[in-house]
Design an enzyme around this catalytic site. Sequence first.
Site, PDB file in Angstrom:
ATOM      1  N   ASP A   4       0.620  -1.246  -0.108  1.00  0.00           N
ATOM      2  CA  ASP A   4      -0.062  -0.048  -0.124  1.00  0.00           C
ATOM      3  C   ASP A   4       0.949   1.409  -0.066  1.00  0.00           C
ATOM      4  O   ASP A   4       2.212   0.997  -0.073  1.00  0.00           O
ATOM      5  CB  ASP A   4      -0.699   0.109   1.268  1.00  0.00           C
ATOM      6  CG  ASP A   4      -2.153   0.626   1.099  1.00  0.00           C
ATOM      7  OD1 ASP A   4      -2.383   1.744   0.132  1.00  0.00           O
ATOM      8  OD2 ASP A   4      -2.957   0.696   1.903  1.00  0.00           O
ATOM      9  N   GLU A  39       2.442   5.092  -4.044  1.00  0.00           N
ATOM     10  CA  GLU A  39       2.233   6.137  -5.364  1.00  0.00           C
ATOM     11  C   GLU A  39       3.509   6.594  -5.563  1.00  0.00           C
ATOM     12  O   GLU A  39       3.688   6.937  -6.791  1.00  0.00           O
ATOM     13  CB  GLU A  39       1.209   7.000  -4.812  1.00  0.00           C
ATOM     14  CG  GLU A  39      -0.230   6.565  -4.975  1.00  0.00           C
ATOM     15  CD  GLU A  39      -0.584   5.595  -3.852  1.00  0.00           C
ATOM     16  OE1 GLU A  39      -1.298   4.777  -3.946  1.00  0.00           O
ATOM     17  OE2 GLU A  39      -0.176   5.727  -2.607  1.00  0.00           O
ATOM     18  N   ASP A  66      -9.019   3.926  -1.813  1.00  0.00           N
ATOM     19  CA  ASP A  66      -9.875   4.319  -0.542  1.00  0.00           C
ATOM     20  C   ASP A  66     -11.103   5.041  -1.157  1.00  0.00           C
ATOM     21  O   ASP A  66     -11.494   6.196  -1.238  1.00  0.00           O
ATOM     22  CB  ASP A  66      -9.042   5.244   0.335  1.00  0.00           C
ATOM     23  CG  ASP A  66      -7.789   4.692   0.773  1.00  0.00           C
ATOM     24  OD1 ASP A  66      -7.841   3.434   0.732  1.00  0.00           O
ATOM     25  OD2 ASP A  66      -6.977   5.401   1.417  1.00  0.00           O
TER      26      ASP A  66
END
Length: 534
Positions: free
Chosen positions: A414, A417, A493
């Site tokens: 996770d 990015e 999310d």
Amino acid sequence: MTGFARLIGIGFLASTLGSGFAAAQGWQHLGKVQRVEKLKDGVELTAGPAKVRVAVFRDGVFRVRVAPNGTFPKDSSWAVIESPEPPAFKIEENPKEIRFTAGNLVATIQRSPLLINFSDAAGSVLLADEPSLPMAWDGQQIHTWKKMPLDENYYGLGDKAGPMNRRNRAFTNWNTDAFGWQESTDPLYKTIPFFMGLRKGVAYGLFFDNTYRSGFDFGKESADYFSFGAEGGELNYYFIAGPEPKKIIEQYTALTGRAPLPPLWTLGYQQCRYSYYPEARVREIARLLREKKIPADTIYLDIDYQEGYAPFTINRQYFPAFEKMVADLSEKGFHVIAITDLHIKRFPDHGYAPFDSGIKNDVFVKNPDGSVYVGPVWPGESVFPDFTLTRVRDWWGGLYKDFVGMGLAGFWNDMNEPAVFRYPEKTMPLDVVHRLDDGTTLDHRAIHNIFGMENARATYDGLRKLQPDERPFVLTRAAYSGAQRYAATWTGDNLATWNHISMSTPTLLSMGLSGYPLVGDDIGGFGSSPPSDL
């Protein structure tokens, strides 16, 4: 005004006032072809200071590259793994154009100004440069404009929100931590610069292989053309003829790789939330699922199982018998997936092996002055592996040895990015330095969009080495074209609302149309509480 907004604005003025004005504002459009050199796979065209290569990559696939200063960079790609195998082709020239035929596909290159059109053997145009706007550059920025027929629609680009048809909208590719995204939120978590055009039952595909912040405008700027470009890097795209969408996805995934067969259990229901702790709560969830006869194959552990949110640690206060819990869940048919964010807690002199070994082996991303970049994330001050180096990916993969030995079945990458708690940027500074295997470096502008993919690659390759007879399961939030080779993904999310339920299906279908088949979403929503009727 952002660089891309400036680019679009100048493009609009160019279309209304002419290329001379565009050049005065900094745009330099391709001019007249002055020289044609035949290559083993196509042609190289000289137009002023620039050179353009049009090559046949494989049967039904052409490639176009532009070098504004006449020098092409080293031919490399994070996405493309297929080697070129050009079929037989024929080149014919006349004073007005160069005709490049390979099988049933024809690339016609107008000489003045240099414009490229792709058509089938019957002469039906599939994709054509906008005549008033030849390919152009402005400093480091590059851009191209294409004719947009009134009845042509566009699909792809990965996890873009809103309707699956991208026409009449513009999009930015810059992997972004986008909590609670909505239909108009852009950019999102992934950069997949591939789309399909569809008109009268005939389709083509286009893959723009550029890792910088890029943009696609499907008619928001003008009803006459669509365009795409980037803030840096190379104008380098692949045209895929199709003509069926199925064939295009087949060719695109041959180019960028296909998802490996996942473990069978990953196709079952996966139970996850932020966050299950302590150990008794995890056991309770497993018990209730079985008691209520709710089929479930997987339970996820989010960051609270870790000590101080430091990856590759276990909070023994919450999970005193972690290994036994994993074994007991396995006996009940549950596979445990644990989160391992890519940021490493900056924790010197405390025996935290990932940080200590990382410093010893010089694996972390650097500032321009050579110091290690430190950014705030869940553990507090954190450092970030330089996944662009093979040796760093190997180091990262080795960190999973203990977890694999404990029986954990998969891993969740996770925040890759990469997300950093710096606002408004929400990521690393653009001038941090990433090292490459050949000894050169690139700044974060070039690497940002592939950082998450290389994180997932490191995890996948590490698990393959640690368990060569097992199919790895890796889940990534960020991706670039080709990430499907290493990891499944999800839509990030979302919220517990009817709106997000309605957005989930077109988003997942768009991922599939973008060559990413193993995808999912938080069915019940990640954030907020659902209304009573939901």
